[in-house]
Design an enzyme around this catalytic site. Structure first.
Site, PDB file in Angstrom:
ATOM      1  N   ASN A 249       7.625  -3.920 -10.792  1.00  0.00           N
ATOM      2  CA  ASN A 249       8.514  -3.904 -11.916  1.00  0.00           C
ATOM      3  C   ASN A 249       9.344  -4.872 -11.942  1.00  0.00           C
ATOM      4  O   ASN A 249      10.887  -4.996 -11.918  1.00  0.00           O
ATOM      5  CB  ASN A 249       9.401  -2.545 -11.868  1.00  0.00           C
TER       6      ASN A 249
ATOM      7  N   SER B  51       2.215   1.717 -15.447  1.00  0.00           N
ATOM      8  CA  SER B  51       2.612   2.973 -15.642  1.00  0.00           C
ATOM      9  C   SER B  51       1.714   3.967 -15.341  1.00  0.00           C
ATOM     10  O   SER B  51       0.749   3.786 -15.499  1.00  0.00           O
ATOM     11  CB  SER B  51       3.306   3.307 -17.018  1.00  0.00           C
TER      12      SER B  51
ATOM     13  N   GLU C 179      11.913   5.372 -21.823  1.00  0.00           N
ATOM     14  CA  GLU C 179      11.522   6.785 -20.989  1.00  0.00           C
ATOM     15  C   GLU C 179      13.111   7.235 -20.725  1.00  0.00           C
ATOM     16  O   GLU C 179      13.249   8.532 -20.405  1.00  0.00           O
ATOM     17  CB  GLU C 179      11.042   6.199 -19.696  1.00  0.00           C
TER      18      GLU C 179
ATOM     19  N   LEU D   1       0.843  -1.158  -0.053  1.00  0.00           N
ATOM     20  CA  LEU D   1      -0.031  -0.057   0.095  1.00  0.00           C
ATOM     21  C   LEU D   1       0.696   1.177  -0.073  1.00  0.00           C
ATOM     22  O   LEU D   1       0.509   2.038   0.964  1.00  0.00           O
ATOM     23  CB  LEU D   1      -0.938  -0.155   1.057  1.00  0.00           C
ATOM     24  N   GLY D   2       1.819   1.172  -0.973  1.00  0.00           N
ATOM     25  CA  GLY D   2       2.590   2.277  -0.810  1.00  0.00           C
ATOM     26  C   GLY D   2       2.166   3.492  -1.841  1.00  0.00           C
ATOM     27  O   GLY D   2       0.718   3.368  -2.143  1.00  0.00           O
ATOM     28  N   ARG D   3       3.041   4.245  -2.647  1.00  0.00           N
ATOM     29  CA  ARG D   3       2.433   5.259  -3.275  1.00  0.00           C
ATOM     30  C   ARG D   3       1.430   4.580  -4.409  1.00  0.00           C
ATOM     31  O   ARG D   3       0.403   5.246  -4.774  1.00  0.00           O
ATOM     32  CB  ARG D   3       3.461   6.213  -3.806  1.00  0.00           C
ATOM     33  N   MET D   4       1.859   3.701  -4.985  1.00  0.00           N
ATOM     34  CA  MET D   4       1.319   3.027  -5.890  1.00  0.00           C
ATOM     35  C   MET D   4       0.094   2.303  -5.776  1.00  0.00           C
ATOM     36  O   MET D   4      -1.064   2.399  -5.900  1.00  0.00           O
ATOM     37  CB  MET D   4       2.199   2.261  -7.012  1.00  0.00           C
ATOM     38  N   GLY D   5       0.486   1.339  -4.606  1.00  0.00           N
ATOM     39  CA  GLY D   5      -0.510   0.485  -4.230  1.00  0.00           C
ATOM     40  C   GLY D   5      -1.565   1.066  -3.408  1.00  0.00           C
ATOM     41  O   GLY D   5      -2.933   0.905  -3.689  1.00  0.00           O
TER      42      GLY D   5
ATOM     43  N   HIS E 139       9.443  -0.169 -22.513  1.00  0.00           N
ATOM     44  CA  HIS E 139       8.751   1.131 -21.961  1.00  0.00           C
ATOM     45  C   HIS E 139       9.712   2.315 -21.232  1.00  0.00           C
ATOM     46  O   HIS E 139      10.033   3.393 -21.419  1.00  0.00           O
ATOM     47  CB  HIS E 139       7.502   1.074 -21.282  1.00  0.00           C
ATOM     48  N   ASN E 140      10.208   1.585 -20.096  1.00  0.00           N
ATOM     49  CA  ASN E 140      11.213   2.097 -18.993  1.00  0.00           C
ATOM     50  C   ASN E 140      12.409   2.485 -19.802  1.00  0.00           C
ATOM     51  O   ASN E 140      12.936   3.687 -19.549  1.00  0.00           O
ATOM     52  CB  ASN E 140      11.289   1.554 -17.858  1.00  0.00           C
TER      53      ASN E 140
ATOM     54  N   GLY F 155       2.564   5.996 -12.317  1.00  0.00           N
ATOM     55  CA  GLY F 155       3.268   7.023 -11.075  1.00  0.00           C
ATOM     56  C   GLY F 155       2.267   7.355  -9.948  1.00  0.00           C
ATOM     57  O   GLY F 155       1.188   7.082  -9.895  1.00  0.00           O
TER      58      GLY F 155
ATOM     59  N   LYS G  90       6.806  -3.513 -20.294  1.00  0.00           N
ATOM     60  CA  LYS G  90       7.133  -2.421 -19.367  1.00  0.00           C
ATOM     61  C   LYS G  90       8.528  -2.138 -19.249  1.00  0.00           C
ATOM     62  O   LYS G  90       9.247  -0.994 -19.068  1.00  0.00           O
ATOM     63  CB  LYS G  90       6.748  -2.607 -18.066  1.00  0.00           C
TER      64      LYS G  90
END
Length: 309
Positions: free
Chosen positions: A103, A129, A188, A16-20, A184-185, A131, A181
């Protein structure tokens, strides 16, 4: 966010970090039922405050999910993902589904699909993707796995994506999502390096270009180099045009390295992505031995002066 066209689903979210955390909130807004777990129980309580059902452990999470269970992992790649899947494996049953949205290296995802599949547990790898903007804008989802499993998860993907009919795609079998992905990175990396070098030249020519942030804003409208990445670059330059508050140290998540290694293995020339990766590595060398040696060589063959420390 568009109205979800399909029935709601239940799933477990591990991490449950920034993404989760933001993905959990977007799923809840879309009408899905989420059982949430993280090692940080404060994050679990925060998710519960937004409407999720909190879990005290992986065992508790699995117990609260209806069969066939769906468990989405948003934990750091590498050992954290490996340990989480190893802990989950004996708790799950045939027909359950594990989704890795982190990732992870695609070869690890292929291996994990095979290992879980021996017990009938299905595995889906999702390159994600978006963020910190994913909650608001939606996430681009690159999905690998068996077609029937991916189809069964359609309502979840439609809710997380920018819209039900775009921003998500089944790109191939197990491993394909994380492979796409990874590339993709890598792309990027190259785009970021090109912007960074171009703006550095503009900044250096201060007698002609008074405000680099103004140029960035200009290019956002009608220019062939406009992009969401340029939008975020413009925001950063507007906040601090000199970037004096930011140390010249650039990290990497590992996917650029994997992309370069893959290019070498496939005999595909990828000089831009490779250079962008090397530039990041160079940024971390505050006491560059190679630069010192270059100066010494110039002194030896040409008598050029060196600067003392």
């Amino acid at each position: 966010m568009a109205h979800m066209p399909n029935p709601s689903m239940q799933l477990g979210m591990v991490g449950l970090g920034r993404m989760g955390g933001n993905m959990t909130e977007r799923l809840l807004r879309g009408g899905h039922r989420v059982v949430a777990f993280a090692k940080d129980q404060a994050a679990v309580r925060a998710a519960a405050d937004r409407g999720a059902t909190g879990a005290a452990s992986l065992q508790d999470l699995v117990k609260q999910l209806d069969a066939p269970r769906v468990v989405w992992l948003m934990v750091p790649s590498g050992s954290a993902t490996e340990e989480t899947i190893a802990a989950l494996d004996p708790l799950l049953s045939s027909g359950d589904i594990v989704i890795d949205g982190g990732n992870s290296k695609y070869t690890d995802s292929i291996r994990r699909a095979g290992q879980l599949g021996k017990r009938g547990v299905r595995f889906v790898d999702v390159g994600t993707s978006g963020g910190v903007w994913g909650l608001q804008e939606g996430y681009c989802l690159m999905i690998g796995g068996d077609a029937d499993v991916v189809k069964s998860l359609t309502p979840i993907f439609q809710t997380l994506a920018p819209a039900a009919d775009r921003g998500w795609a089944h790109v191939g079998p197990s491993g394909a999502g994380h492979f796409v992905k990874m590339i993709h990175n890598g792309i990027e990396y190259g785009m970021m390096q090109a912007y960074a070098e171009g703006f550095a030249i503009l900044h250096k020519k201060s007698e002609l270009v008074v405000d680099v942030a103004d140029v960035a804003e200009l290019w956002r409208h009608g220019s062939v180099v406009r992009s969401w990445l340029l939008d975020m670059t413009t925001r950063a330059l507007s906040d601090d045009p000199s970037l004096a508050k930011i140390a010249p140290y650039v990290g990497d998540s590992g996917e650029g390295r994997w992309t370069v290694a893959e290019a070498i293995d496939l005999d595909v020339a990828a000089p831009i992505i490779t250079h962008a990766l090397l530039a990041r590595l160079r940024s971390r060398d505050a006491e560059s031995y190679s630069d010192r040696l270059l100066a010494a060589m110039r002194q030896q063959f040409g008598g050029h002066a060196v600067k003392s420390t």
